[in-house]
Design an enzyme around this catalytic site. Structure first.
Site, PDB file in Angstrom:
ATOM      1  N   MET A  73       0.835  -1.186   0.000  1.00 24.53           N
ATOM      2  CA  MET A  73       0.000   0.000   0.000  1.00 24.53           C
ATOM      3  C   MET A  73       0.868   1.234   0.000  1.00 24.53           C
ATOM      4  SD  MET A  73      -2.769   1.404   2.722  1.00 24.53           S
ATOM      5  CE  MET A  73      -1.535   2.498   3.403  1.00 24.53           C
ATOM      6  N   CYS A  74       0.322   2.348  -0.498  1.00 24.32           N
ATOM      7  CA  CYS A  74       1.095   3.578  -0.447  1.00 24.32           C
ATOM      8  C   CYS A  74       0.183   4.783  -0.597  1.00 24.32           C
ATOM      9  CB  CYS A  74       2.175   3.580  -1.527  1.00 24.32           C
ATOM     10  SG  CYS A  74       1.541   3.609  -3.206  1.00 24.32           S
ATOM     11  N   GLY A  75       0.782   5.957  -0.428  1.00 23.75           N
ATOM     12  CA  GLY A  75       0.122   7.205  -0.749  1.00 23.75           C
ATOM     13  C   GLY A  75       0.621   7.654  -2.105  1.00 23.75           C
ATOM     14  N   ASN A 118      -1.472   1.589  -5.520  1.00 25.16           N
ATOM     15  CA  ASN A 118      -1.893   1.565  -4.118  1.00 25.16           C
ATOM     16  C   ASN A 118      -2.907   0.440  -3.982  1.00 25.16           C
ATOM     17  OD1 ASN A 118      -2.643   2.147  -1.468  1.00 25.16           O
ATOM     18  ND2 ASN A 118      -4.088   3.728  -2.087  1.00 25.16           N
ATOM     19  N   HIS A 131       4.655   7.153  -1.860  1.00 27.71           N
ATOM     20  CA  HIS A 131       5.160   6.960  -0.497  1.00 27.71           C
ATOM     21  C   HIS A 131       4.694   5.573  -0.049  1.00 27.71           C
ATOM     22  CE1 HIS A 131       5.952  11.329  -0.507  1.00 27.71           C
ATOM     23  NE2 HIS A 131       4.853  11.331  -1.267  1.00 27.71           N
TER      24      HIS A 131
END
Length: 611
Positions: A1-3, A74, A50
């Site tokens: 997962m990420c931003g 994401n 991120h």
């Protein structure tokens, strides 16, 4: 997962980061941050990712391949595409997309993936920018268009701004995937979005859905359906809309008592549907609790004393079943964190009056008996969800006394609520803004943070913060199994036909009502929300059943709604939790009472708008 963050600018002006947005993105992805910029003849794209490392080997994002394609992913792959234990699903998706030479091939890859995702993909050969969310919208993606800067921005999370002159953030609809022809956009000097809708069933539904999609784009942009008529294939089967032929279908047997309900459940014959639900839901939980990082760079793996998985836990049937099934698939020597949030109850009037009396007669001798009875008060955090949570903990201990169940009591005062809402939560809930969004957003944020205490030996309170990066949540059960009071109202008014119509709407709007907000709120702690009840195989199974096999709303609260799930709970060995009526999180945690205001759930929440 990420931003993930993407800025498409059609002007040469330099982009300046909103520091608040950048901070929010980094909290979503604390393990690695990286930017990539792509420049065309009359446009530039900034990609910023991120990463929260959740699977396989840590893979930097954005992923840029040798031909210049750029992916920000994401999401998680729980099925559809093969992913080996040591592989990272971002790398797998990037490899698959890089081999695509046409829109239909890209749509085929996206349609195949089972699991939550939000993505942005720059396809260099076609000079195209693709983006969108999965069928249910389990990952957040927001957008806005700034006409002054001639720029479109996409981001996992934004920031609330009180200035009315700025363009408004909106959630990207989960009803389709979008493509921007960058060459055409640069020549026109304006943004046109090509729409590729999910097929949710029937041409009429696609047409009506498409009209809503075309109207939902940010001001300053236009949307058109793709000329080839291409669509994404729904990952779930259509909802069974069969109607029973029985009469008196809305007659409710309200005379039954709780004991009668227990006997009713006990006397129900074990059915294939119950066992199939347990099997498919158990597999959904397994995928979500076993697919954890293969190796985290520059860090040691969690010890046996630290949980890798936590559950938003009220002791109600949805969270109890998730706990019972997680117990099957998590190694016996690993703990499971049960996150139980409570908001401090206001002092009862009787206590206030007794306090006034005490001050009034402070020079008079105190009656020992009266003093003793006044001092024996319950904890101000003994809210309904705390009480049912402790009862549920006992049931889980009975199911598996060898497991270490960390029942985390997360207690929130009004002062802390106000402080964290102003500093963090108002930005995460945004652009949603109702009283209900405030209540649930705040409750989920504090629960997911996992900071509270656990009871040690001798009933000592030990400070505790959950180490789990995966958080299971029970959302989706009520929407599919007629768990809400509105379902009972609709059934009483319109019978099974009305109930089916209500259920048909639920999953179509769950992304805009719940999932985007919950993803933003939970991910703020560098943790990932996972939704077993929204697993594609679970939804397909439940959609295949006629409504009367999922719920029987002729029976009273606590058994008729989510009847199939209650039978599954009985089959799994659960007790009283199998017949607990539905209680919304804002009432069970008592956050709705803390503000002490006469508000409707749908009202605009001024506390969110002002911080």
């Amino acid at each position: 997962m990420c931003g993930i963050f993407c800025l498409l600018s059609l002007s040469p002006s330099q982009f300046e980061w909103d520091k608040t947005v950048q901070e929010h993105l980094k909290r979503r992805g604390p393990n690695l941050s990286q930017d990539v910029t792509v420049r065309g003849p009359c446009y530039q794209c900034l990609f910023s990712a991120h990463v929260l490392h959740m699977r396989g080997l840590l893979t930097p994002q954005p992923v840029q391949d040798t031909t210049g394609n750029v992916l920000m992913w994401n999401g998680e792959i729980f099925g559809g595409l093969p992913v080996l234990p040591e592989e990272n699903d971002t790398a797998v998706v990037a490899h698959r997309l890089s081999s695509c030479s046409s829109p239909s091939e890209i749509l085929s890859v996206l349609s195949t993936i089972q699991g939550p995702w939000g993505f942005v993909y720059y396809q260099k050969a076609a000079d195209s920018l693709w983006f969108g969310r999965d069928f249910f919208g389990r990952r957040s993606l927001l957008w806005k268009f700034d006409a002054d800067a001639n720029a479109l921005t996409l981001t996992s999370v934004a920031a609330h701004s009180s200035g009315s002159d700025k363009p408004a953030w909106q959630e990207v609809p989960a009803a389709c995937v979008y493509r921007i022809d960058l060459k055409a956009v640069a020549e026109a000097g304006s943004v046109t979005l090509e729409v590729y809708p999910w097929v949710r069933g029937g041409n009429d539904l696609v047409t009506s859905c498409s009209e809503a999609i075309l109207e939902s784009v940010p001001s300053g942009c236009t949307a058109v359906m793709n000329q080839s008529g291409l669509v994404l294939t729904s990952p779930v089967c259509p909802l069974n809309q069969s109607i029973p032929k029985s009469l008196n279908e809305t007659e409710i047997n309200s005379h039954l008592c709780v004991q009668d309900l227990k006997e009713l459940l006990a006397n129900q014959e074990e059915t294939d549907e119950v066992n199939r639900l347990i099997d498919v839901l158990s597999e959904a939980v397994r995928r979500r609790v076993q697919l954890l990082p293969f190796r985290v760079q520059n860090s040691s793996p969690p010890t046996n004393d630290q949980a890798s998985v936590a559950i938003l836990f009220s002791g109600g049937i949805d969270s109890m079943i998730l706990a019972a099934l997680a117990d099957r698939h998590i190694p016996a020597h690993h703990p499971i964190d049960l996150l139980n949030v409570a908001f401090k109850l206001k002092e009862p009037k009787k206590q206030k009056e007794s306090a006034k009396t005490s001050r009034k007669h402070k020079n008079k001798p105190t009656d020992p008996k009266t003093h003793t009875s006044d001092s024996q008060t319950s904890s101000p955090f003994d809210v309904p969800d705390r009480i049912t949570g402790k009862a549920g903990l006992k049931e889980l201990h009975d199911l598996n006394p060898e497991r270490r169940w960390n029942f985390v009591e997360i207690n929130v005062t009004q002062e802390e609520l106000q402080k964290m809402r102003e500093e963090r939560i108002c930005h995460l809930v945004h652009p949603l803004d109702t009283v209900l969004d405030d209540s649930i957003g705040c409750a989920v944020w504090f629960a997911a943070r996992g900071t509270g205490f656990i009871m040690a030996r001798g009933d000592d309170q030990t400070p505790f913060t959950s180490s789990a990066k995966v958080i299971l949540t029970g959302i989706g059960a009520d929407e599919q199994l007629a768990g809400y009071s509105r379902h009972r109202v609709r059934f009483k008014m319109s019978g099974h036909e009305g109930l089916i119509q209500e259920l048909a709407m639920e999953l179509g709007r769950i992304s805009s009502r719940n999932l985007g907000r919950d993803d933003r709120v939970i991910a703020d702690h560098g943790k990932e929300a996972r939704f077993p009840y929204l697993d594609e195989d679970v939804v397909s199974f439940l959609n295949s059943l006629p409504v009367w096999e999922k719920a029987d709303l002729s029976l009273p609260r606590g058994v008729g709604e989510k009847l199939l799930l209650r039978l599954a709970a009985k089959q799994l060995g659960l007790g009283q939790s199998a017949v607990l009526p539905k209680r919304a999180m804002q009432f069970g945690s008592r956050i709705a009472k803390m503000e002490d205001k006469c508000e409707k759930a749908s009202d605009k929440c001024t506390r969110l708008l002002t911080g």
